[in-house]
Motif scaffolding. Structure first.
Motif, PDB file in Angstrom:
ATOM      1  N   SER A 169       0.860  -1.190   0.000  1.00 31.32           N
ATOM      2  CA  SER A 169       0.000   0.000   0.000  1.00 31.32           C
ATOM      3  C   SER A 169       0.893   1.237   0.000  1.00 31.32           C
ATOM      4  O   SER A 169       1.834   1.337   0.781  1.00 31.32           O
ATOM      5  CB  SER A 169      -0.923   0.005   1.218  1.00 31.32           C
ATOM      6  OG  SER A 169      -0.182  -0.013   2.419  1.00 31.32           O
ATOM      7  N   LEU A 220       0.893   5.561  -0.190  1.00 29.66           N
ATOM      8  CA  LEU A 220       0.234   6.861  -0.172  1.00 29.66           C
ATOM      9  C   LEU A 220       1.145   7.857  -0.885  1.00 29.66           C
ATOM     10  O   LEU A 220       2.274   8.091  -0.467  1.00 29.66           O
ATOM     11  CB  LEU A 220      -0.021   7.333   1.260  1.00 29.66           C
ATOM     12  CG  LEU A 220      -0.611   8.744   1.385  1.00 29.66           C
ATOM     13  CD1 LEU A 220      -2.018   8.797   0.795  1.00 29.66           C
ATOM     14  CD2 LEU A 220      -0.614   9.218   2.832  1.00 29.66           C
ATOM     15  N   TYR A 268       0.062   3.134   5.925  1.00 25.64           N
ATOM     16  CA  TYR A 268       0.428   2.582   4.622  1.00 25.64           C
ATOM     17  C   TYR A 268       1.795   1.925   4.752  1.00 25.64           C
ATOM     18  O   TYR A 268       2.550   2.195   5.698  1.00 25.64           O
ATOM     19  CB  TYR A 268       0.481   3.686   3.561  1.00 25.64           C
ATOM     20  CG  TYR A 268      -0.843   4.335   3.280  1.00 25.64           C
ATOM     21  CD1 TYR A 268      -1.654   3.888   2.232  1.00 25.64           C
ATOM     22  CD2 TYR A 268      -1.307   5.384   4.068  1.00 25.64           C
ATOM     23  CE1 TYR A 268      -2.886   4.486   1.976  1.00 25.64           C
ATOM     24  CE2 TYR A 268      -2.546   5.976   3.820  1.00 25.64           C
ATOM     25  CZ  TYR A 268      -3.325   5.519   2.780  1.00 25.64           C
ATOM     26  OH  TYR A 268      -4.532   6.101   2.536  1.00 25.64           O
ATOM     27  N   ALA A 306      -3.671  11.736   6.925  1.00 25.91           N
ATOM     28  CA  ALA A 306      -4.123  10.531   6.219  1.00 25.91           C
ATOM     29  C   ALA A 306      -5.086   9.694   7.060  1.00 25.91           C
ATOM     30  O   ALA A 306      -5.972   9.022   6.529  1.00 25.91           O
ATOM     31  CB  ALA A 306      -2.923   9.692   5.808  1.00 25.91           C
ATOM     32  N   SER A 361      -2.798   2.107  -4.233  1.00 29.70           N
ATOM     33  CA  SER A 361      -2.297   3.460  -3.984  1.00 29.70           C
ATOM     34  C   SER A 361      -3.424   4.443  -3.732  1.00 29.70           C
ATOM     35  O   SER A 361      -4.532   4.296  -4.247  1.00 29.70           O
ATOM     36  CB  SER A 361      -1.444   3.943  -5.162  1.00 29.70           C
ATOM     37  OG  SER A 361      -2.234   4.113  -6.319  1.00 29.70           O
ATOM     38  N   GLN A 362      -3.116   5.440  -2.921  1.00 29.49           N
ATOM     39  CA  GLN A 362      -4.011   6.554  -2.650  1.00 29.49           C
ATOM     40  C   GLN A 362      -3.209   7.845  -2.788  1.00 29.49           C
ATOM     41  O   GLN A 362      -1.977   7.827  -2.762  1.00 29.49           O
ATOM     42  CB  GLN A 362      -4.593   6.459  -1.238  1.00 29.49           C
ATOM     43  CG  GLN A 362      -5.440   5.227  -0.974  1.00 29.49           C
ATOM     44  CD  GLN A 362      -6.764   5.274  -1.698  1.00 29.49           C
ATOM     45  OE1 GLN A 362      -7.319   6.345  -1.945  1.00 29.49           O
ATOM     46  NE2 GLN A 362      -7.292   4.106  -2.055  1.00 29.49           N
ATOM     47  N   THR A 363      -3.906   8.971  -2.946  1.00 30.58           N
ATOM     48  CA  THR A 363      -3.229  10.257  -3.020  1.00 30.58           C
ATOM     49  C   THR A 363      -3.788  11.204  -1.967  1.00 30.58           C
ATOM     50  O   THR A 363      -4.950  11.098  -1.569  1.00 30.58           O
ATOM     51  CB  THR A 363      -3.383  10.897  -4.408  1.00 30.58           C
ATOM     52  OG1 THR A 363      -4.767  10.970  -4.740  1.00 30.58           O
ATOM     53  CG2 THR A 363      -2.648  10.093  -5.464  1.00 30.58           C
TER      54      THR A 363
END
Length: 221
Positions: free
Chosen positions: A42, A44, A111, A107, A77-79
């Motif tokens: 994962s 970020l 992650y 967040a 993935s995240q932003t």
């Protein structure tokens, strides 16, 4: 056991011995061969380009795709958009504990990797095109940090991201590929060198679930 079932079992064993095969080999409860599951990662991506989380999206996606195809690793993935000014002082000091705390508070979850993308047009000189806080930290602990100073070239941005992610995934500097020891030469790289590939693969495999030590050893061959 009823005598009929006993005689039936004896008959099956006798028949199997006469044909030269093993009765046990055909039992339905023999252990299945379960392939190793892919590692899961994962990430970020913290965007500081005027909090424009779409600006470096093609570079992020290209890096993720290459990791997935090269190492059979699933990347989620995240932003998150953050103001660069709030992060610049701990970045300059390489104060990763403070940086981690600032980002974690925004967040609100953990992650494997936090990667900060910095727009080279708005950032003050840092002395590095990228930096990772250590080698082999990802998958060993949560919220391992790295940053990259990105520009207008998708390919060069991808190289910088993979260079720093490669460090967090176990690769030390090399003389070829994305993990080149000289950041000015990364623009010539078009993949992971053999040394870096082996280091990352071993690190990922060491964190991957296997049915037995023998299966893990086989995956390293």
């Amino acid at each position: 056991m009823p005598i009929f079932n006993t005689l039936r079992l004896l008959g099956l064993l006798l028949a199997s011995s006469l044909c030269g095969c093993s009765a046990a080999a055909n039992l339905p409860f023999s252990a299945p061969q379960v392939p190793a599951a892919p590692a899961r990662l994962s990430v970020l991506f913290v965007e500081t380009a005027g909090i424009d989380i779409e600006k470096f999206r093609p570079s992020r996606e290209a890096a993720i795709q290459e990791l997935t195809l090269t190492f059979n690793i699933e990347v989620a993935s995240q932003t998150l958009g953050l103001d660069l000014a709030s992060l610049m002082q701990p970045i300059k000091r390489h104060d990763f504990a403070d940086l981690r705390q600032l980002i974690r508070a925004k967040a609100r979850q953990d992650y494997d990797i936090i990667f900060i993308t910095i727009d080279q047009r708005t950032a003050p000189p840092l002395g590095y095109t990228g930096y990772a806080e250590g080698i082999g930290l990802a998958l060993a602990r949560r919220n391992s940090l790295a940053y990259g100073v990105l520009g207008s070239s998708l390919l060069q941005n991808k190289r910088i991201i993979l260079h720093e992610l490669g460090h967090l995934l176990g690769a030390a500097h090399s003389f070829s590929g994305y993990i080149l020891f000289d950041s000015s030469l990364i623009r010539l790289a078009d993949g992971f060198g053999v040394k870096s590939f082996n280091e990352i693969q071993r690190h990922i495999i060491s964190r991957r679930p296997f049915r037995s030590p023998a299966d893990a050893a086989s995956a390293l061959k």
